[in-house]
Design a protein around this motif. Structure first.
Motif, PDB file in Angstrom:
ATOM      1  N   ASN A 285       0.854  -1.136  -0.031  1.00 43.05           N
ATOM      2  CA  ASN A 285      -0.086   0.116   0.018  1.00 43.05           C
ATOM      3  C   ASN A 285       0.815   1.262  -0.164  1.00 43.05           C
ATOM      4  O   ASN A 285       2.142   1.184  -0.106  1.00 43.05           O
ATOM      5  CB  ASN A 285      -1.038  -0.131   1.291  1.00 43.05           C
ATOM      6  N   THR A 286       0.351   2.385   0.221  1.00 40.48           N
ATOM      7  CA  THR A 286       1.100   3.668  -0.033  1.00 40.48           C
ATOM      8  C   THR A 286       1.865   4.307   1.170  1.00 40.48           C
ATOM      9  O   THR A 286       3.032   4.643   0.926  1.00 40.48           O
ATOM     10  CB  THR A 286       0.127   4.846  -0.449  1.00 40.48           C
ATOM     11  N   ALA A 287       1.642   4.070   2.265  1.00 42.58           N
ATOM     12  CA  ALA A 287       2.310   4.632   3.455  1.00 42.58           C
ATOM     13  C   ALA A 287       3.928   3.948   3.464  1.00 42.58           C
ATOM     14  O   ALA A 287       4.688   4.963   3.428  1.00 42.58           O
ATOM     15  CB  ALA A 287       1.659   4.115   4.626  1.00 42.58           C
ATOM     16  N   PRO A 288       4.324   2.896   3.417  1.00 44.45           N
ATOM     17  CA  PRO A 288       5.683   2.545   3.488  1.00 44.45           C
ATOM     18  C   PRO A 288       6.315   2.978   2.525  1.00 44.45           C
ATOM     19  O   PRO A 288       7.375   3.593   2.591  1.00 44.45           O
ATOM     20  CB  PRO A 288       5.585   0.893   3.388  1.00 44.45           C
TER      21      PRO A 288
ATOM     22  N   GLU B  79       5.679   2.636  14.448  1.00 46.77           N
ATOM     23  CA  GLU B  79       6.224   1.108  14.085  1.00 46.77           C
ATOM     24  C   GLU B  79       6.703   1.115  13.044  1.00 46.77           C
ATOM     25  O   GLU B  79       8.041   0.944  12.656  1.00 46.77           O
ATOM     26  CB  GLU B  79       5.243   0.165  14.522  1.00 46.77           C
ATOM     27  N   MET B  80       6.184   1.777  11.880  1.00 48.52           N
ATOM     28  CA  MET B  80       6.626   1.825  10.477  1.00 48.52           C
ATOM     29  C   MET B  80       7.913   2.952  10.454  1.00 48.52           C
ATOM     30  O   MET B  80       8.667   2.781   9.854  1.00 48.52           O
ATOM     31  CB  MET B  80       5.678   2.220   9.526  1.00 48.52           C
ATOM     32  N   TYR B  81       7.671   3.849  11.051  1.00 46.94           N
ATOM     33  CA  TYR B  81       8.884   4.927  11.185  1.00 46.94           C
ATOM     34  C   TYR B  81      10.035   4.168  11.743  1.00 46.94           C
ATOM     35  O   TYR B  81      11.284   4.311  11.087  1.00 46.94           O
ATOM     36  CB  TYR B  81       8.362   6.077  12.216  1.00 46.94           C
ATOM     37  N   ARG B  82       9.923   3.624  12.897  1.00 47.65           N
ATOM     38  CA  ARG B  82      11.175   2.941  13.457  1.00 47.65           C
ATOM     39  C   ARG B  82      11.528   1.822  12.393  1.00 47.65           C
ATOM     40  O   ARG B  82      12.890   1.616  12.489  1.00 47.65           O
ATOM     41  CB  ARG B  82      10.747   2.259  14.926  1.00 47.65           C
ATOM     42  N   LEU B  83      11.049   1.090  11.964  1.00 47.46           N
ATOM     43  CA  LEU B  83      11.318   0.094  10.977  1.00 47.46           C
ATOM     44  C   LEU B  83      12.283   0.701   9.889  1.00 47.46           C
ATOM     45  O   LEU B  83      13.341   0.075   9.719  1.00 47.46           O
ATOM     46  CB  LEU B  83      10.325  -0.506  10.335  1.00 47.46           C
ATOM     47  N   ILE B  84      11.621   1.611   9.347  1.00 51.14           N
ATOM     48  CA  ILE B  84      12.331   2.235   7.994  1.00 51.14           C
ATOM     49  C   ILE B  84      13.453   3.284   8.301  1.00 51.14           C
ATOM     50  O   ILE B  84      14.473   3.375   7.645  1.00 51.14           O
ATOM     51  CB  ILE B  84      11.429   3.014   7.044  1.00 51.14           C
TER      52      ILE B  84
ATOM     53  N   TYR C 155      11.233  -4.221   4.296  1.00 51.69           N
ATOM     54  CA  TYR C 155      10.245  -3.401   3.686  1.00 51.69           C
ATOM     55  C   TYR C 155       9.006  -4.509   3.836  1.00 51.69           C
ATOM     56  O   TYR C 155       7.926  -3.984   4.309  1.00 51.69           O
ATOM     57  CB  TYR C 155      10.395  -3.080   2.325  1.00 51.69           C
ATOM     58  N   PRO C 156       9.126  -5.809   3.365  1.00 51.94           N
ATOM     59  CA  PRO C 156       8.098  -6.677   3.633  1.00 51.94           C
ATOM     60  C   PRO C 156       7.577  -6.827   5.064  1.00 51.94           C
ATOM     61  O   PRO C 156       6.205  -7.106   5.330  1.00 51.94           O
ATOM     62  CB  PRO C 156       8.549  -7.989   3.311  1.00 51.94           C
TER      63      PRO C 156
END
Lengths: 363, 363
Positions: free
Chosen positions: B93-96, B222-227, B247-248
């Motif tokens: 989807n678009t967010a990541p 959470e996504m922020y920390r991942l990327i 990314y996955p």
């Protein structure tokens, strides 16, 4: 192993095109006889050749066609040798090419009996066909007769010529023909069906080569004189030159009109096999197997939704999804897609003409 | 020669497929953005790239897409260099992917303002588009704002998300967004139209890279920390490895749902240009020019007879003859032919699923 009668010959007529059957199957580049019309895995000319080679030895089969189809014939009928292909330099209807073929055949074999058969017809009951042909060959060997196979009409079709035979001899297998009737009006066609002694003219003929040549000398003298002149050149190195120089001057006339209608020795065998000339998409629809919603398919992988009575023909085995379509002809060729109601199929000829006016490459 | 603002960047989103738009244009192998949908001579992604490169210098344009479309992107956008293509290893989807792009861009230029634009939309009035985009870029440069372009609705479309803006400021060009509304029921869509302060969400966004990154750190931690962990690797030789490994694991969520609906700094500019997402054949029909009988054509040479209101789309420029067809979608692809009433276009998604069940190669 089949034991052949060496006197039996055949001429497969493969020069024609049929413009009602556009697109795909009657482009002038690649007409109907060279297509696997019914999705059997064989083209109509291959089916015709295979059918006839059950009774005529392969080296006794000639193919009459146009210069432009020579390579297709060689490709589709690899057993046919170059000298078995006779090329018409000009479209001159059936009479001149039959005379030419008969002269070639008589020169090979004085006692030859020959079948003339269109290359683009659909016949399912092979054994019945061969039985009728065999009978015709036997009769034509014995007697001076021009024999045609007549198809029992199943409907008042106005697209065929009709053959009237003697009413008082219906139990005979070989019937004397009393009259050839051109493509009739619907009213007349219905009358013919009621009268019961009319058959469809399928253009399948059987006769001795020498007798049809004699008939030309009687009924089409000018054509006879033009072509007989080259008899010495036939089946030899000068044949091509003779044909190219003389054939185009031959009268453009059908064997039916030029010979059969004038001869007293014409007979018909009511055929015992199922036949169709596949002359239109509707004819093809009638011959094809149908799904539970009366849709008929050739080549396509059809996904019908709320659709009945359609014929769908594709060049390749592509998926076709139709929804809410009733009684349509859908033909997907490489260069043309046609979607026309089945009841308008007779307009296809005119549509084709209009398309060719605009896009001349698609003939 | 255009003078570019070096702070302007763009991200073209080219990873999606649209299954209502089957066949031809949303096979997974070759989705809509890579097709010349409207017969203009350019594919939708080429049109998008050309439009945006009027305002963003070519080396500041990134394309986000899937591994499998990399070669198509390179072929269709030859000016895009390998390091401007960001490959998503998984559909997320678009967010990541927006976060990833924003981090890459901020690393190139701390002051970057970026446009996020779908690759498969249809916009005719280029100058109006550029004017709106330019205004948005100016506003986003000055203020902490997440700006979207909203399309004035022309009908109660239930296929789009809607944006409600503050009623008391209709004369302002930049409007504060009060609410994002998901794809509505027809009843609600009609209500939105009446109320007058709703716009379609076209998925075109403008913001400073640093501000959208801050918004992720607030709303999608959470996504922020991942990327953010991979920031050091971005734009370098280890970028690919980092993306493939991390990314996955990112949450599958849209930028609208994950960020915009939660932020207080969201604004909309009611667009002054004509727009369509070309999301269905019907949408395409509406955008295309029509002949005198309301037939719309792409690529085909159409010969309509007694036929009105059809859209005919062919892969090649083949001739299409239709007769007695009313309000149909006719799509002739290489492997699939689709003939479906326009009013049934929402069923195409299901038809596609049924076809794929049977013939899995045609997705």
């Amino acid at each position: 192993m089949t034991t052949y009668n060496n006197n039996f010959y055949a001429v497969i007529m493969a020069g024609g095109i049929g413009s009602r059957f556009w697109p795909r199957v009657s482009t002038t580049k690649y007409p109907k006889q060279f297509h696997d019309m019914m999705g059997t895995g064989e083209t109509l000319i291959q089916l015709t050749y295979n059918r006839i080679s059950n009774i005529v030895q392969p080296e006794n089969i000639l193919v009459l066609t146009n210069e432009s189809y020579k390579d297709i014939v060689k490709e589709q009928l690899p057993k046919i040798k170059e000298d078995q292909i006779v090329l018409e330099p000009a479209m001159r209807n059936t009479a001149p090419c039959i005379l030419l073929a008969a002269l070639k055949i008589r020169k090979m074999n004085e006692d030859a009996v020959m079948i003339v058969a269109p290359s683009d017809h659909w016949i399912t009951e092979k054994d019945a066909f061969l039985d009728d042909i065999n009978f015709a060959l036997q009769m034509a060997s014995k007697e001076d007769s021009l024999i045609t196979l007549g198809i029992r009409p199943t409907n008042p079709n106005t697209g065929f010529g009709y053959i009237q035979f003697e009413n008082n001899a219906q139990e005979e297998r070989l019937q004397k023909i009393t009259r050839f009737a051109e493509k009739p009006t619907l009213r007349n066609a219905k009358k013919y069906l009621e009268e019961g002694n009319y058959l469809w003219n399928a253009g399948i003929f059987i006769w001795r080569a020498s007798f049809i040549i004699d008939s030309f000398s009687t009924h089409l003298q000018e054509m006879y004189r033009l072509i007989i002149d080259g008899e010495k050149d036939l089946n030899g190195p000068n044949e091509d030159k003779f044909i190219k120089e003389n054939y185009p001057q031959a009268q453009n006339i059908s064997i039916d009109y030029g010979i059969l209608e004038k001869s007293d020795s014409v007979y018909v065998i009511p055929a015992s096999f199922d036949w169709d000339d596949l002359g239109t998409w509707g004819a093809m629809y009638n011959q094809l197997a149908k799904d539970g919603h009366k849709n008929a398919v050739v080549n396509a992988k059809l996904i019908p939704e709320n659709s009945t009575g359609n014929i769908v023909y594709t060049h390749s085995s592509k998926v076709v999804v139709i929804q809410g379509m009733e009684d349509f002809i859908v033909v997907d060729d490489k260069d043309v897609l046609l979607i026309v109601p089945r009841e308008k199929e007779q307009e296809i000829k005119n549509i084709r003409a209009r398309v060719l006016e605009k896009f001349e490459d698609l003939g």
